[in-house]
Design an enzyme around this catalytic site. Structure first.
Site, short mmCIF file in Angstrom:
data_model
loop_
_atom_site.label_atom_id
_atom_site.label_comp_id
_atom_site.label_asym_id
_atom_site.label_seq_id
_atom_site.Cartn_x
_atom_site.Cartn_y
_atom_site.Cartn_z
CD GLN A 102 9.23 -8.59 6.64
OE1 GLN A 102 8.95 -8.97 7.77
NE2 GLN A 102 10.44 -8.69 6.12
CE1 TYR A 171 7.71 -16.48 11.25
CE2 TYR A 171 9.63 -15.43 10.28
CZ TYR A 171 8.89 -15.76 11.39
OH TYR A 171 9.32 -15.39 12.64
NE ARG A 321 21.28 -9.76 15.56
CZ ARG A 321 22.20 -10.70 15.60
NH1 ARG A 321 22.42 -11.37 16.73
NH2 ARG A 321 22.92 -10.99 14.53
CB CYS A 343 24.64 -4.42 18.19
SG CYS A 343 23.75 -5.98 18.21
#
Length: 401
Positions: A102, A171, A321, A343
């Protein structure tokens, strides 16, 4: 369910993938101080591949020094990064998986207190106030576009199976897409076609660097969940522009680090109704999209994941996650143990990374008492905003305009 579609092989561009499971890019906080790939990261990626994940997306790697956002973040801004990245890619391949790198730039969310550099921003106004920012000039934009191409070539030389351009979560490229961040009055601001322009130029730069057959993915928001931010309607238009510009797949997410309870990592996902929280956006986009759609966002149950692919909502399901606690989750499901991911979605896994030790599941490693010390579910629900965000914005007051 004798033959789950989740375990059928599929393709993204020229890339063959053994199943429909994607590990979504996750900040591990395990890179060296200079952004280099460490042996801890190499081992982690090997565990994910051995655990059955079809496609692994690395954590966001900064393409320019001022784009550095987080302590322990991976870098791909110079050739010296290639040997470590090559070990990561080879380990994944040795364990039967595929991996893409990425590519990212923090923009106005960059860690200026760590870099000592002003943050690049689409415009001087917009987004969080009182940031030490520099509105990007045409030359800055051209240099950044070129940096993405150079970073993609480094990923290819390191043996990665493709790259993903990170245009989500607030971002830099997400900031250009968002009218809340982007107040420009030139060809990069205003209508959605203009706000998406830098991403299209980056796709062209990447293609020129790596060639037409190399897989290039884009991660983008379905909605910013900010007043005045990117809407679902504009997101759909941007996705179609991105696909037409040559992207091989789109990973659909949503929210930013300023979106509160509607952040990308929502807390306390206790029921199937809370899972796949961007599925409605995926339903709107998928019929119009001629490339694969990867859906991320709170997927915890096998049946939910299977339904998303079987019903044509998405081509791949992406988890983040859950793989921190269970890197072997896919293999567990394939063996027939279809219990939901263990999780808890409490976001405490990122706290060790903020302390500089790298992420891990706090509940798994330190026991449930550590979670209870924070005051239970209500405190956990607000943890992302009360603890995670100040790390990013310690150098300014993040009031919305």
């Amino acid at each position: 369910m004798s033959d789950p579609v989740l375990f059928h092989p599929a393709r993204i561009g020229s890339l063959n993938i053994r199943n429909r499971f994607v590990r979504s890019a996750t900040w591990e906080g395990l890179a060296a101080p200079d952004g280099g790939c460490t042996e801890e990261l190499v081992r982690l990626m090997g565990e994910l591949a051995a655990g059955g994940v079809g496609l692994i997306i690395s954590s966001h790697a900064y393409v320019r020094p001022e784009g550095f956002s987080l302590r322990g973040q991976l870098g791909v801004d110079r050739d010296e990064c290639i040997p470590g990245l090559a070990r990561m890619a080879q380990t994944v391949h040795d364990n039967g998986g595929r991996i893409v790198l990425q590519l990212a730039h923090g923009g106005v969310l960059a860690a200026t207190q760590l870099t000592g550099l002003p943050a690049f921003a689409p415009s001087q106004e917009g987004g969080p106030e009182k940031t030490r920012r520099r509105e990007m000039s045409q030359a800055d934009i051209e240099d950044t576009v070129g940096a993405y191409g150079e970073a993609a070539l480094r990923a290819k030389r390191a043996g990665f199976d493709g790259v993903q351009v990170h245009a989500a979560h607030g971002y830099l490229l997400s900031q250009f897409l968002s009218p809340w961040f982007n107040r420009r009055a030139d060809q990069y601001g205003g209508c959605i076609e203009n706000r998406a322009r830098i991403i299209l130029e980056i796709l062209s730069s990447v293609r020129s660097a790596v060639g037409g057959g190399y897989p290039v993915l884009v991660k983008m928001n379905s909605d910013d969940f900010l007043e005045g931010g990117l809407t679902r309607e504009d997101s759909l238009q941007a996705a179609l522009l991105i696909a037409a510009a040559g992207a091989d797949a789109i990973e659909l997410s949503g929210g930013t680090l300023l979106s509160g309870r509607l952040s990308p990592s929502r807390a306390k996902i206790d029921s199937v109704e809370q899972e796949a929280y961007f599925r409605d956006a995926a339903r709107a986009l998928k019929p119009k999209l001629k490339i694969p759609l990867v859906l991320v966002g709170g997927i915890r149950s096998f049946d939910v994941a299977e339904g998303l692919v079987r019903d044509g909502v998405a081509d791949f399901v992406s988890l983040s996650r859950p793989f921190i606690r269970e890197p072997g989750l896919v293999s567990r499901w394939k063996r027939g143990d279809r219990r939901r991911a263990t999780c808890l979605s409490d976001n405490r896994c990122f706290r060790p990374a903020m302390r500089g030790t790298g992420f891990y599941c706090v509940v798994e490693k330190e026991g449930r008492a550590e979670v209870q010390k924070c005051g239970g579910a209500d405190k956990r629900k607000g943890f992302f905003c009360s603890f995670y965000l100040p790390l990013f914005f310690s150098s300014f007051v993040s009031r919305r305009r």
